[in-house]
Design an enzyme around this catalytic site. Structure first.
Site, PDB file in Angstrom:
ATOM      1  N   LYS A  58       0.770  -1.439  -0.151  1.00 13.43           N
ATOM      2  CA  LYS A  58      -0.091   0.022  -0.065  1.00 13.43           C
ATOM      3  C   LYS A  58       0.985   1.255   0.246  1.00 13.43           C
ATOM      4  O   LYS A  58       0.406   2.230  -0.723  1.00 13.43           O
ATOM      5  CB  LYS A  58      -0.863   0.049   1.303  1.00 13.43           C
ATOM      6  CG  LYS A  58      -2.355  -0.468   0.860  1.00 13.43           C
ATOM      7  CD  LYS A  58      -2.540  -1.804   0.704  1.00 13.43           C
ATOM      8  CE  LYS A  58      -2.307  -2.587  -0.385  1.00 13.43           C
ATOM      9  NZ  LYS A  58      -2.301  -3.842  -0.606  1.00 13.43           N
ATOM     10  N   GLY A 192      -4.072 -12.381 -10.124  1.00 15.36           N
ATOM     11  CA  GLY A 192      -4.745 -12.450  -8.920  1.00 15.36           C
ATOM     12  C   GLY A 192      -4.402 -11.031  -8.297  1.00 15.36           C
ATOM     13  O   GLY A 192      -3.954 -10.044  -8.784  1.00 15.36           O
ATOM     14  N   GLU A 213      -2.259 -14.886 -17.323  1.00 18.92           N
ATOM     15  CA  GLU A 213      -3.144 -15.498 -16.563  1.00 18.92           C
ATOM     16  C   GLU A 213      -3.588 -16.716 -17.231  1.00 18.92           C
ATOM     17  O   GLU A 213      -4.010 -16.779 -18.463  1.00 18.92           O
ATOM     18  CB  GLU A 213      -4.360 -14.662 -16.346  1.00 18.92           C
ATOM     19  CG  GLU A 213      -5.508 -15.351 -15.604  1.00 18.92           C
ATOM     20  CD  GLU A 213      -5.179 -15.812 -14.239  1.00 18.92           C
ATOM     21  OE1 GLU A 213      -4.824 -15.315 -13.518  1.00 18.92           O
ATOM     22  OE2 GLU A 213      -5.681 -17.015 -14.012  1.00 18.92           O
ATOM     23  N   VAL A 247       1.747 -21.142 -19.839  1.00 17.23           N
ATOM     24  CA  VAL A 247       3.298 -20.617 -19.636  1.00 17.23           C
ATOM     25  C   VAL A 247       4.026 -21.815 -19.840  1.00 17.23           C
ATOM     26  O   VAL A 247       3.882 -22.940 -19.095  1.00 17.23           O
ATOM     27  CB  VAL A 247       3.501 -19.868 -18.369  1.00 17.23           C
ATOM     28  CG1 VAL A 247       5.119 -19.714 -18.234  1.00 17.23           C
ATOM     29  CG2 VAL A 247       2.663 -18.650 -18.230  1.00 17.23           C
ATOM     30  N   GLY A 285      -0.503 -17.530  -6.337  1.00 14.31           N
ATOM     31  CA  GLY A 285      -1.111 -18.354  -5.074  1.00 14.31           C
ATOM     32  C   GLY A 285      -0.087 -18.772  -4.011  1.00 14.31           C
ATOM     33  O   GLY A 285       1.402 -18.284  -4.180  1.00 14.31           O
ATOM     34  N   ARG A 286      -0.189 -18.965  -2.804  1.00 14.95           N
ATOM     35  CA  ARG A 286       0.604 -19.143  -1.653  1.00 14.95           C
ATOM     36  C   ARG A 286       0.462 -20.575  -1.084  1.00 14.95           C
ATOM     37  O   ARG A 286      -0.570 -21.239  -1.096  1.00 14.95           O
ATOM     38  CB  ARG A 286       0.518 -17.994  -0.623  1.00 14.95           C
ATOM     39  CG  ARG A 286       0.543 -16.659  -1.427  1.00 14.95           C
ATOM     40  CD  ARG A 286       0.451 -15.723  -0.256  1.00 14.95           C
ATOM     41  NE  ARG A 286       1.373 -15.543   0.646  1.00 14.95           N
ATOM     42  CZ  ARG A 286       2.537 -14.980   0.752  1.00 14.95           C
ATOM     43  NH1 ARG A 286       3.020 -14.573  -0.327  1.00 14.95           N
ATOM     44  NH2 ARG A 286       3.199 -14.992   1.845  1.00 14.95           N
ATOM     45  N   ASP A 326      -3.475 -17.860   7.381  1.00 15.12           N
ATOM     46  CA  ASP A 326      -3.130 -18.449   6.036  1.00 15.12           C
ATOM     47  C   ASP A 326      -2.612 -19.987   6.113  1.00 15.12           C
ATOM     48  O   ASP A 326      -2.860 -20.816   5.122  1.00 15.12           O
ATOM     49  CB  ASP A 326      -1.993 -17.807   5.345  1.00 15.12           C
ATOM     50  CG  ASP A 326      -2.228 -16.426   4.768  1.00 15.12           C
ATOM     51  OD1 ASP A 326      -3.433 -15.899   5.066  1.00 15.12           O
ATOM     52  OD2 ASP A 326      -1.443 -15.999   4.115  1.00 15.12           O
ATOM     53  N   HIS A 458     -23.723  14.333   1.797  1.00 19.71           N
ATOM     54  CA  HIS A 458     -23.547  14.739   0.628  1.00 19.71           C
ATOM     55  C   HIS A 458     -22.405  15.950   0.598  1.00 19.71           C
ATOM     56  O   HIS A 458     -22.709  16.516   1.392  1.00 19.71           O
ATOM     57  CB  HIS A 458     -24.611  15.161  -0.197  1.00 19.71           C
ATOM     58  CG  HIS A 458     -24.542  15.961  -1.670  1.00 19.71           C
ATOM     59  ND1 HIS A 458     -24.494  15.265  -2.603  1.00 19.71           N
ATOM     60  CD2 HIS A 458     -24.567  17.391  -1.676  1.00 19.71           C
ATOM     61  CE1 HIS A 458     -24.272  16.093  -3.654  1.00 19.71           C
ATOM     62  NE2 HIS A 458     -24.240  17.252  -3.104  1.00 19.71           N
TER      63      HIS A 458
HETATM   64  P1  NAI Z   1      -4.105 -15.529  -6.447  1.00 19.44           P
HETATM   65  O1  NAI Z   1      -4.933 -16.947  -5.829  1.00 19.44           O
HETATM   66  O2  NAI Z   1      -5.153 -14.338  -5.642  1.00 19.44           O
HETATM   67  O3  NAI Z   1      -3.993 -15.451  -7.771  1.00 19.44           O
HETATM   68  C1  NAI Z   1      -3.403 -16.417  -8.356  1.00 19.44           C
HETATM   69  C2  NAI Z   1      -3.333 -16.138  -9.856  1.00 19.44           C
HETATM   70  O4  NAI Z   1      -2.586 -17.077 -10.748  1.00 19.44           O
HETATM   71  C3  NAI Z   1      -5.078 -16.797 -10.132  1.00 19.44           C
HETATM   72  O5  NAI Z   1      -5.685 -16.026 -10.996  1.00 19.44           O
HETATM   73  C4  NAI Z   1      -4.602 -18.213 -10.972  1.00 19.44           C
HETATM   74  O6  NAI Z   1      -5.437 -18.622 -12.118  1.00 19.44           O
HETATM   75  C5  NAI Z   1      -3.236 -17.662 -11.769  1.00 19.44           C
HETATM   76  N1  NAI Z   1      -2.142 -18.851 -12.065  1.00 19.44           N
HETATM   77  C6  NAI Z   1      -1.942 -20.001 -11.089  1.00 19.44           C
HETATM   78  N2  NAI Z   1      -1.212 -20.728 -11.847  1.00 19.44           N
HETATM   79  C7  NAI Z   1      -0.948 -20.219 -12.939  1.00 19.44           C
HETATM   80  C8  NAI Z   1       0.060 -20.605 -14.160  1.00 19.44           C
HETATM   81  N3  NAI Z   1       1.017 -21.611 -13.915  1.00 19.44           N
HETATM   82  N4  NAI Z   1       0.304 -19.682 -15.271  1.00 19.44           N
HETATM   83  C9  NAI Z   1      -0.734 -18.733 -15.022  1.00 19.44           C
HETATM   84  N5  NAI Z   1      -1.521 -18.244 -14.248  1.00 19.44           N
HETATM   85  C10 NAI Z   1      -1.592 -18.953 -13.061  1.00 19.44           C
HETATM   86  O7  NAI Z   1      -2.924 -15.513  -5.764  1.00 19.44           O
HETATM   87  P2  NAI Z   1      -1.550 -14.239  -5.523  1.00 19.44           P
HETATM   88  O8  NAI Z   1      -2.195 -13.224  -6.178  1.00 19.44           O
HETATM   89  O9  NAI Z   1      -0.485 -14.943  -5.500  1.00 19.44           O
HETATM   90  O10 NAI Z   1      -2.163 -13.870  -4.048  1.00 19.44           O
HETATM   91  C11 NAI Z   1      -1.866 -14.872  -2.883  1.00 19.44           C
HETATM   92  C12 NAI Z   1      -2.704 -14.579  -1.670  1.00 19.44           C
HETATM   93  O11 NAI Z   1      -2.396 -13.477  -0.945  1.00 19.44           O
HETATM   94  C13 NAI Z   1      -4.317 -14.310  -2.119  1.00 19.44           C
HETATM   95  O12 NAI Z   1      -4.853 -15.555  -1.321  1.00 19.44           O
HETATM   96  C14 NAI Z   1      -4.626 -13.039  -1.621  1.00 19.44           C
HETATM   97  O13 NAI Z   1      -5.735 -13.180  -1.109  1.00 19.44           O
HETATM   98  C15 NAI Z   1      -3.656 -12.524  -0.568  1.00 19.44           C
HETATM   99  N6  NAI Z   1      -3.205 -11.121  -1.083  1.00 19.44           N
HETATM  100  C16 NAI Z   1      -4.357 -10.367  -0.557  1.00 19.44           C
HETATM  101  C17 NAI Z   1      -4.156  -8.890  -0.826  1.00 19.44           C
HETATM  102  C18 NAI Z   1      -5.349  -8.136  -0.600  1.00 19.44           C
HETATM  103  O14 NAI Z   1      -6.157  -8.495   0.200  1.00 19.44           O
HETATM  104  N7  NAI Z   1      -5.499  -6.790  -1.136  1.00 19.44           N
HETATM  105  C19 NAI Z   1      -2.868  -8.588  -1.229  1.00 19.44           C
HETATM  106  C20 NAI Z   1      -2.084  -9.368  -1.655  1.00 19.44           C
HETATM  107  C21 NAI Z   1      -2.227 -10.895  -1.457  1.00 19.44           C
END
Ligand code: NAI
Length: 479
Positions: A58, A192, A213, A247, A285-286, A326, A458
């Protein structure tokens, strides 16, 4: 014994430190153990959220937004600046100081609440009569005795098989927050939450960003009306998002001092393509952090992903051992971890801790911001539930016009018969703040008519939520 505690919390991220404070408030003798170190080797409590997640991202989003405004929007307000320069090192240093304020804030809160803090990695030694022996491996080795244990060890970025994070060229969320200069070409795998937020930061600072994606649908978990609006805005900004990309090989190449990365992929049409980038962020993802816990020493049950198996109350298979955040099932969100942490502390104290898993808001801090709570229209259709929906565009909101930020909309969905609000979906300015009203309303089981009849200040962006509620009944006043 000095090192004997009612509760030992493992991990001082949002789940762990909040659980520790709540347990201490309820009169228990509490310790919290966390291994995270700052650059000087000192403790850095706060977990991923504080150190390499929510807070630093942020800070960078704010800096990059200022830069974008200075470059592209000041002129329309009559402000001229001359050439605007970006000092990335200063931006990153400011981010580091914001992180440190949060680390120090948590250490202060531990003192204030008399939570004993141990800096080191905790693992299970053995079960003993009435509790567990926990080893702390830090600057000093300690053994703690705990009647109850709360595990809140969080998660780590998932790597692509065969492509390790070197945090120089191939970056996780950690390296993506520490770049020393703006990369010319940035590739991101995964659109994501992290991919979009980090892609946005570096695009605003001038990087040419391509996000690959795997899925054919953009933000599949979001309401698709909101996802479409967001995608339109990102396209306009020049953030390139390739959906349905497969990929293949990823190769690092070194020319003199310059390392680049070449990605082979096929796009949705099946064309074989190649993308050459200076940096690659992998955000797919994580994975839960359980490797160092020595779960075997006590027979703690993990699932096939390595997550700790818990029931709805965050109880593990072991008596007196709980797990939150998590490292267990459910969305990997800081505020979900906090709620679970509070609920577990209250359950240990014999109270009725409560988390409403249906009312956990989602926020993506891009520009426009995306936020939602409750069900999407797609989910309700799949469930066969009768609903009515209404939306209101920020284009018709006076405050948004004055801000110069009219992208997006508020969409509200209510039960067709009872009018109870089932979901609110926002894309646009301050969506992260606006969603709170929806959370409160839904927690109190408000009808859309209730929101429509509440006086909203308002001019404010929140009037759009009231108008969306009116739109459910097809009677918007300003659109
Ligand atoms: P994510 O689960 O949000 O998104 C991962 C994306 O990668 C998905 O759209 C998926 O389809 C794609 N993907 C997976 N494997 C792939 C591949 N081999 N090739 C291409 N695309 C692929 O995971 P992200 O962004 O890593 O975030 C992890 C966690 O951290 C999430 O669960 C999220 O909730 C949390 N987080 C939350 C934030 C917030 O609340 N603002 C900020 C940052 C993270």
């Amino acid at each position: 014994m000095a090192n004997e505690f009612d509760v030992v919390v493992i991990g001082a991220g949002p789940g762990g430190y909040i659980a520790a404070i709540r347990a201490a408030q309820l009169g228990m003798k509490v310790a919290c153990v966390d291994a995270w170190s700052n650059a000087k080797g000192g403790p850095a409590p706060g977990g991923t959220c504080t150190n390499v997640g929510c807070i630093p991202s942020k800070a960078l989003l704010q800096s990059s937004e200022h830069f974008e405004h200075a470059n592209h929007h000041f002129a329309e307000h009559g402000i001229s600046t001359g050439p605007v320069k970006m000092d990335v090192a200063q931006m990153v240093a400011r981010k580091d100081s914001v992180v440190k304020q949060n680390n120090d804030g948590i250490l202060y809160l531990f003192k204030k609440n008399k939570v004993a803090f141990f800096h080191g990695a905790a693992s299970f030694n053995r079960a003993v009569d009435g509790g567990y022996e926990i080893s702390v491996n830090g600057a000093q080795a300690e053994t703690l005795l705990a009647k109850q244990v709360v595990i809140a060890t969080g998660s780590s970025a998932r790597a692509l098989p065969g492509v390790e994070f070197d945090e120089e060229t191939v970056l996780s969320n950690d390296g993506a927050l520490r770049l020393g200069a703006v990369p010319k070409k940035l590739a991101v795998i995964g659109s994501g939450v992290i991919g979009l937020e980090m892609g946005s930061v570096w695009r605003r600072l001038g990087a040419d960003v391509t996000i690959l994606e795997g899925l054919p649908t953009f933000l599949g978990a979001a309401d698709q009306a909101v996802a479409k609006e967001a995608k339109k805005a990102f396209d306009k900004q020049g953030l390139k998002i390739e959906l349905g990309a497969k990929v293949g090989e990823i190769k690092k190449t070194k020319k003199g001092k310059v390392t680049q990365v070449t990605l082979s992929y096929t796009n949705a049409k099946g064309d074989a393509l190649e993308l050459v980038a200076d940096k690659l962020i992998v955000a797919i993802g994580r994975v839960p952090n359980t490797a160092g816990l020595k779960a075997d020493a006590v027979g703690l049950q993990l699932d096939e992903r390595g997550a700790i198996v818990v029931n709805d109350e965050c109880k593990t298979n072991l008596p007196g051992v709980w797990a939150v955040g998590d490292v267990v099932r459910g969305p990997m969100l800081a505020h979900k971890a906090e709620e679970e942490g509070v609920a577990v502390a209250e359950r240990i104290a014999g109270q009725h801790g409560h988390v409403d898993f249906d009312l956990i808001p989602w926020v993506i801090y891009t520009s426009p911001e995306i936020a939602w709570v409750g069900k999407t229209e797609e989910q309700l259709k799949a469930e066969g539930r009768a609903y009515k929906a209404g939306s209101f565009p920020f284009l018709a909101n006076g405050r948004a016009r004055a801000l110069g930020d009219t992208t997006g909309l508020v969409k509200m969905i209510a039960d067709a018969k009872t009018d109870e609000v089932l979901g609110v979906h926002i894309v646009g300015p301050m969506a992260s703040e606006l969603i709170a009203e929806a959370c409160v309303a839904m927690a109190f089981k408000a009808a859309s008519e209730d929101i429509a009849r509440i006086c909203h200040a308002h001019p404010s962006l929140s009037e759009s939520t009231k108008e969306a509620a009116l739109a459910v009944d097809k009677r918007t006043l300003n659109f």
